[in-house]
Write an enzyme that holds these catalytic residues in place. Sequence first.
Site, short mmCIF file in Angstrom:
data_model
loop_
_atom_site.label_atom_id
_atom_site.label_comp_id
_atom_site.label_asym_id
_atom_site.label_seq_id
_atom_site.Cartn_x
_atom_site.Cartn_y
_atom_site.Cartn_z
N PRO A 82 14.97 2.97 -1.69
CA PRO A 82 14.00 3.84 -2.35
C PRO A 82 12.64 3.63 -1.68
CG PRO A 82 14.71 2.06 -3.84
CD PRO A 82 15.44 1.87 -2.54
N VAL A 83 11.99 4.71 -1.30
CA VAL A 83 10.77 4.60 -0.48
C VAL A 83 9.53 4.41 -1.36
CG1 VAL A 83 9.30 5.86 1.17
CG2 VAL A 83 11.80 5.96 1.37
N GLY A 84 8.69 3.45 -0.98
CA GLY A 84 7.44 3.24 -1.69
C GLY A 84 7.62 2.57 -3.04
N GLY A 88 10.29 -2.76 0.53
CA GLY A 88 9.99 -3.02 1.94
C GLY A 88 10.45 -1.93 2.89
N ALA A 92 10.81 -2.44 6.84
CA ALA A 92 12.11 -2.24 7.49
C ALA A 92 11.98 -1.20 8.60
CB ALA A 92 13.14 -1.81 6.45
N ASP A 133 6.74 -9.07 4.00
CA ASP A 133 7.80 -8.05 4.00
C ASP A 133 8.49 -7.94 5.36
OD1 ASP A 133 6.67 -7.64 1.55
OD2 ASP A 133 6.54 -5.46 1.73
#
Length: 297
Positions: A82-84, A88, A92, A133
């Site tokens: 899941p973005v944001g 991370g 990534a 991260d």
Amino acid sequence: MGSESATGFAPGKLILSGEHSVVYGFPAIAIAVDRGTRVTLHRRPGPTSVERSVIRDARLDKALGTLLPSSGIGVEIDSDLPVGRGMGSSAALAVALVRARAALEGRVADFDECHREGFAVERVFHGTPSGLDHAVSARGGGVRYRRADGEVHIEPLSLPALRLVVLDTEVAGNTAELVAGVRSRRPSIDPLLDRMGELTDQIASRLAAGNADIGGLLDWNHSLLRQIGVSNERVDSLTRLARVSGARGAKLSGAGGGGIVIALVDDPEPVLSAARVRGVPAFSVGICPPHAPEEHP
Ligand code: MEV
């Protein structure tokens, strides 16, 4: 010898303890997870540009520009993170990009290259990140991370079996703003940051001894994160949902302000089904093992 096309992959991460306090020299514990971001680069004429990306972010072109030439490369980005949300995804992306670039040049990027060059990309997204991260993404496995007085300490942490469920608030937290908010509340919150540091050491000792019984410590960590002002009602309600559904402990993970909650469970199913009934996206995660020894110290 280079290639016409190459792909790099890097895992996302979950912070078990120490987000925010890590920015001020305290330790953090994070694990690389079995989800991540894949970057494919291919040579072609014309300006370097993104041809397809699941990560849509105004800073993406600038981030790619830190590592790629201004012309001759097409970029494709896939991710099952899941973005944001604090898993991370940008770190990534940074590490996967370093790996893809090296592969395009016919070589393998080692840990130092992923760590150094990945940081340049992370800075575009997050301003002044602690470096946690992308360090865990580059290394894999479990990591105890500390950055103090300009020195970075990255220690591998061997982990007992941990069963974790991620619950998604579906709200993206803004890491740079949340970090700035915490900074603005210092020095009155400093005793809380101290306690986070002690707690993180306690969790690290338990894990290193093979003891997975850290649920109560995760709950305590969440309460400290609330007190420094990075949680909100949605996040707190998901930690409660996880606990009443049988989780041993639950906390926000990452910068907060939304993002995700992690729950430590014996059996993922009751938490997953409680989330499903309420329409909350949730999934179990496994740990991405450490990368090959020649790729990290
Ligand atoms: C973000 O994943 C973790 C924070 O501690 C920021 C950082 O370490 O750079 C909130």
